[in-house]
Design a protein around this motif. Structure first.
Motif, PDB file in Angstrom:
ATOM      1  N   TRP A  52       0.831  -1.204   0.000  1.00 14.68           N
ATOM      2  CA  TRP A  52       0.000   0.000   0.000  1.00 14.68           C
ATOM      3  C   TRP A  52       0.872   1.264   0.000  1.00 14.68           C
ATOM      4  N   SER A  53       1.883   1.267   0.863  1.00 14.01           N
ATOM      5  CA  SER A  53       2.720   2.473   0.981  1.00 14.01           C
ATOM      6  C   SER A  53       3.485   2.739  -0.307  1.00 14.01           C
ATOM      7  N   THR A  54       4.022   1.681  -0.914  1.00  8.76           N
ATOM      8  CA  THR A  54       4.774   1.863  -2.165  1.00  8.76           C
ATOM      9  C   THR A  54       3.863   2.435  -3.243  1.00  8.76           C
ATOM     10  N   SER A  55       2.653   1.890  -3.301  1.00  9.45           N
ATOM     11  CA  SER A  55       1.719   2.368  -4.320  1.00  9.45           C
ATOM     12  C   SER A  55       1.301   3.802  -4.038  1.00  9.45           C
ATOM     13  N   LEU A  56       1.059   4.075  -2.773  1.00 14.35           N
ATOM     14  CA  LEU A  56       0.604   5.410  -2.396  1.00 14.35           C
ATOM     15  C   LEU A  56       1.693   6.447  -2.645  1.00 14.35           C
ATOM     16  N   MET A  57       2.895   6.128  -2.198  1.00 15.43           N
ATOM     17  CA  MET A  57       3.978   7.110  -2.249  1.00 15.43           C
ATOM     18  C   MET A  57       4.606   7.200  -3.653  1.00 15.43           C
ATOM     19  N   SER A  58       4.789   6.057  -4.271  1.00 18.52           N
ATOM     20  CA  SER A  58       5.544   6.054  -5.525  1.00 18.52           C
ATOM     21  C   SER A  58       4.638   6.107  -6.745  1.00 18.52           C
ATOM     22  N   ALA A  59       3.773   5.107  -6.871  1.00 17.02           N
ATOM     23  CA  ALA A  59       2.900   5.075  -8.039  1.00 17.02           C
ATOM     24  C   ALA A  59       1.977   6.277  -8.053  1.00 17.02           C
ATOM     25  N   GLY A  60       1.495   6.652  -6.859  1.00 11.20           N
ATOM     26  CA  GLY A  60       0.567   7.765  -6.785  1.00 11.20           C
ATOM     27  C   GLY A  60       1.168   9.077  -7.240  1.00 11.20           C
ATOM     28  N   ARG A  96       3.558   1.611 -15.756  1.00 11.13           N
ATOM     29  CA  ARG A  96       4.512   2.071 -14.748  1.00 11.13           C
ATOM     30  C   ARG A  96       4.042   1.750 -13.334  1.00 11.13           C
ATOM     31  N   ILE A  97       2.745   1.927 -13.092  1.00  8.83           N
ATOM     32  CA  ILE A  97       2.218   1.601 -11.763  1.00  8.83           C
ATOM     33  C   ILE A  97       2.328   0.096 -11.514  1.00  8.83           C
ATOM     34  N   ALA A  98       2.075  -0.687 -12.548  1.00  4.32           N
ATOM     35  CA  ALA A  98       2.180  -2.141 -12.402  1.00  4.32           C
ATOM     36  C   ALA A  98       3.604  -2.536 -12.002  1.00  4.32           C
ATOM     37  N   ALA A  99       4.578  -1.823 -12.524  1.00  3.73           N
ATOM     38  CA  ALA A  99       5.970  -2.117 -12.150  1.00  3.73           C
ATOM     39  C   ALA A  99       6.194  -1.846 -10.670  1.00  3.73           C
ATOM     40  N   VAL A 100       5.630  -0.747 -10.188  1.00  5.12           N
ATOM     41  CA  VAL A 100       5.808  -0.401  -8.770  1.00  5.12           C
ATOM     42  C   VAL A 100       5.125  -1.429  -7.874  1.00  5.12           C
ATOM     43  N   THR A 101       3.885  -1.771  -8.200  1.00  2.00           N
ATOM     44  CA  THR A 101       3.165  -2.719  -7.343  1.00  2.00           C
ATOM     45  C   THR A 101       3.780  -4.121  -7.416  1.00  2.00           C
ATOM     46  N   THR A 102       4.271  -4.474  -8.604  1.00  2.00           N
ATOM     47  CA  THR A 102       4.924  -5.786  -8.735  1.00  2.00           C
ATOM     48  C   THR A 102       6.187  -5.838  -7.871  1.00  2.00           C
ATOM     49  N   LEU A 103       6.944  -4.752  -7.930  1.00  4.65           N
ATOM     50  CA  LEU A 103       8.168  -4.707  -7.128  1.00  4.65           C
ATOM     51  C   LEU A 103       7.854  -4.741  -5.632  1.00  4.65           C
ATOM     52  N   LEU A 144      -3.646   9.162   3.874  1.00  6.78           N
ATOM     53  CA  LEU A 144      -4.188   7.918   3.323  1.00  6.78           C
ATOM     54  C   LEU A 144      -3.454   6.660   3.795  1.00  6.78           C
ATOM     55  N   SER A 145      -2.452   6.812   4.656  1.00  8.73           N
ATOM     56  CA  SER A 145      -1.693   5.626   5.076  1.00  8.73           C
ATOM     57  C   SER A 145      -2.410   4.852   6.171  1.00  8.73           C
ATOM     58  N   TYR A 146      -2.340   5.357   7.389  1.00  5.90           N
ATOM     59  CA  TYR A 146      -2.796   4.580   8.530  1.00  5.90           C
ATOM     60  C   TYR A 146      -4.301   4.309   8.532  1.00  5.90           C
ATOM     61  N   PRO A 147      -5.144   5.272   8.113  1.00 10.20           N
ATOM     62  CA  PRO A 147      -6.573   4.916   8.045  1.00 10.20           C
ATOM     63  C   PRO A 147      -6.830   3.690   7.174  1.00 10.20           C
ATOM     64  N   PHE A 148      -6.055   3.568   6.098  1.00 11.87           N
ATOM     65  CA  PHE A 148      -6.286   2.419   5.213  1.00 11.87           C
ATOM     66  C   PHE A 148      -5.647   1.137   5.744  1.00 11.87           C
ATOM     67  N   PHE A 149      -4.663   1.274   6.626  1.00  8.97           N
ATOM     68  CA  PHE A 149      -4.149   0.064   7.273  1.00  8.97           C
ATOM     69  C   PHE A 149      -5.241  -0.520   8.184  1.00  8.97           C
ATOM     70  N   VAL A 150      -6.037   0.374   8.785  1.00 13.41           N
ATOM     71  CA  VAL A 150      -7.153  -0.094   9.627  1.00 13.41           C
ATOM     72  C   VAL A 150      -8.285  -0.599   8.742  1.00 13.41           C
ATOM     73  N   LEU A 151      -8.704   0.240   7.781  1.00 13.30           N
ATOM     74  CA  LEU A 151      -9.821  -0.145   6.899  1.00 13.30           C
ATOM     75  C   LEU A 151      -9.482  -1.381   6.068  1.00 13.30           C
ATOM     76  N   GLY A 152      -8.201  -1.558   5.793  1.00 14.20           N
ATOM     77  CA  GLY A 152      -7.773  -2.704   4.999  1.00 14.20           C
ATOM     78  C   GLY A 152      -7.559  -3.951   5.842  1.00 14.20           C
ATOM     79  N   GLY A 153      -7.700  -3.819   7.146  1.00 11.37           N
ATOM     80  CA  GLY A 153      -7.557  -4.969   8.030  1.00 11.37           C
ATOM     81  C   GLY A 153      -6.231  -5.684   7.874  1.00 11.37           C
ATOM     82  N   VAL A 154      -5.164  -4.919   7.696  1.00 10.54           N
ATOM     83  CA  VAL A 154      -3.890  -5.572   7.390  1.00 10.54           C
ATOM     84  C   VAL A 154      -3.325  -6.331   8.585  1.00 10.54           C
TER      85      VAL A 154
END
Lengths: 252, 292
Positions: B98-106, B135-142, B205-215
């Motif tokens: 989530w963080s990689t996608s949020l910070m990098s891909a986003g 490009r986003i797929a590369a980030v999420t894959t990594l 968008l980080s920690y609220p989604f860690f809760v909502l995402g039930g990680v």
């Protein structure tokens, strides 16, 4: 067919607080194919705005612009297949990639196949004197080398119209001269080039037609290759008349 | 190379923002056309990997993943809850994704704009949406490396491999999660350009989604008023399914749950395309395709 045809082309930008700034003011301009056209004017004249509209990355406020018969707004995708763009400055490349990787990527953005990409990339790197540095990261390049790579990028699709927006800005004199030499080669091929510059010598050296522009208005269109030293008095006379407020509406 | 005569006007649809490419040379069939579009995605994927190589900024969530794994696993071990180690291993991995996608891909559109390359990409014939997707797929894959990091770290801490009882189910869940993540990162990429205070928005968008995402804590254990909105977040379905795939009991409703993650991902894709269209129109209208 005309490379560029602008009809009452106007572009205004919203400014903070005080309304709008008109960058292009009802510009009418027709540039035929197969020649090097210079758009000459001081900073803020509207040259880059015209280039951005021609390259479909900026929408006009009113009026129309056609590139090789295609409207830049309603036929943007067709226009994009026909043009190559080189914006000035050393930004716009991927610094962490090598010169070759940069070109390969831009080839794919223009729909070139793998085999075409290989041939075109090698050809351009060789032609622009970058072959010995093909495997080096762009972040290690000088400004002149980056600008040559920009030109290579603009040529990957073998475009009908090449738009060069102040390509030698910020270059040292030797790099700028080398770059102009490359443009001369393109001119000799009969390629259509739209070159913006505020450098009179550059316009005289390269252009076959010169359009002088300031404050978003076309001041004069010279439809023949200018002779050395002829542009300067005319240019400063026109700019002086713009300062006096007497240039607008003059007979072109 | 030489200047060529102009080609006749194309009779293809000429919507300037159409997501369908119109390569320069005539394309004989749909197969080759699809191949050309795939080539754009692959080239963009490779570009992103090359951009990220040797750049620690992109890897920050992956650098913290083993550390977080140590913290979570140690807490559960100290509490004598060895059966919860899978939770402790999955949480940092999902957080890394989530963080990689949020910070990098986003930030991809914004970073292209800062780099001065956005204009070139918009002015190229390749559909920008496909470039962004690749490009986003590369980030999420990594970011999947986070799963391996967390698993290895957890295994070292407990002294044996952390069990994944149903590896095929687990792999399928990871695959659809990556796809859904890619789609939603596209949403964020456009939102960050449209939002006035992008950085604040991004950080929120980080920690609220860690809760909502039930990680770490399954959403079924959270209060109802949190659980209900959580079910709209694909991450919560992914977390539950991944945890269940690691447990030595049969996974209920596998296809339904995979389908739900896929559906939520597709909703993200639709929203992403809509926002991208709005974003590109806005920057072409306002003239803010480049930073001054």
């Amino acid at each position: 067919m005309n490379a560029l045809h602008a009809n009452s082309l106007t572009r205004a930008f919203a400014t903070r607080g005080s309304g709008t700034r008109v960058a292009l003011d009802s510009v009418n301009l027709t540039l035929p194919e197969g020649r090097v056209h210079a758009l000459l004017g001081p900073n803020g004249a509207g040259k880059t705005t015209l280039c951005r509209i021609a390259s479909t990355v900026l929408l006009p406020t009113s009026g129309t612009a056609h590139i090789l018969g295609h409207d830049v707004v309603t036929e943007a995708r067709a226009v994009r297949r026909l043009i190559g763009i080189v914006f000035g400055g050393d930004r716009g490349l991927y610094d962490r990639l090598t010169a070759q990787e940069n070109l390969q990527f831009w080839c794919s953005m223009h729909g070139l196949k793998r085999r075409e990409t290989k041939v075109r990339t090698s050809e351009l790197l060789e032609r622009l004197g970058l072959a010995p540095r093909r495997a080096d990261r762009v972040e290690t390049f000088s400004r002149g080398m980056k600008q040559r790579l920009h030109l290579a990028r603009g040529l990957v699709s073998d475009p009908e119209l090449l738009i060069l927006d102040e390509p030698t800005v910020g270059m040292d004199p030797i790099s700028a001269r080398e770059f102009r030499h490359l443009i001369t080669g393109l001119r000799d091929e009969g390629r259509t080039v739209l070159l913006t510059t505020h450098d009179l010598a550059e316009a005289e050296a390269l252009a076959e037609t010169v359009t002088m522009i300031d404050q978003g208005t076309i001041l004069r269109h010279v439809d023949s290759p200018p002779e050395a030293g002829t542009l300067e008095p005319l240019y400063f006379d026109l700019l002086g008349r713009v300062e006096d407020g007497t240039a607008r509406g003059m007979d072109l | 190379m030489s200047a060529r005569a102009p080609e006749p006007a194309s009779d293809r649809p000429l919507d300037p923002e159409s997501p369908v490419a119109e390569p320069k040379s005539p394309i004989p069939g749909a197969g080759e056309r699809i191949r050309a579009l795939l080539f754009v995605v692959v080239a963009s994927f490779c570009l992103q990997l090359r951009q990220m190589r040797g750049n620690a900024d992109w890897m920050m969530p992956l650098i913290t993943t083993p550390l977080l794994t140590i913290v979570f696993v140690t807490i559960f071990l100290h509490a004598g809850r060895l059966e919860l180690v899978s939770y402790a291993v999955l949480a940092p991995a999902m957080m890394a994704m989530w963080s990689t996608s949020l910070m990098s891909a986003g930030e991809l559109i914004s970073s292209e704009r800062e780099n001065g390359s956005l204009e070139g990409l918009i002015a190229a014939p390749a559909p920008f949406g496909l470039v962004l997707f690749g490009r986003i797929a590369a980030v999420t894959t990594l970011s999947l490396a986070g799963f391996a990091e967390a698993w290895v770290t957890g295994s070292l801490l407990i002294g044996e491999p952390v069990p994944i009882a149903q590896p095929w189910h687990f792999s399928a869940a990871v695959l659809v999660t990556v796809l859904a993540m890619t789609c939603w990162a596209g949403v964020m990429s456009s939102l960050f350009v449209l939002a006035r205070s992008a950085r604040i928005f991004q950080n929120s968008l980080s920690y609220p989604f860690f809760v909502l995402g039930g990680v770490l804590v399954p959403v079924s254990m959270l209060p109802v008023w949190v659980e209900v909105p959580s079910r709209l977040v694909f991450l919560s379905w992914s977390s539950d399914l991944l945890r269940d795939s690691m447990a030595p009991v049969a996974v209920d409703d596998l296809l339904l749950r995979l389908g739900t993650i896929t559906l939520l991902g597709l909703i993200g894709l639709g929203l992403s395309l809509f926002l991208l269209d709005r974003t590109l129109k806005r920057v072409r209208t306002t003239g803010r395709l480049t930073h001054a």
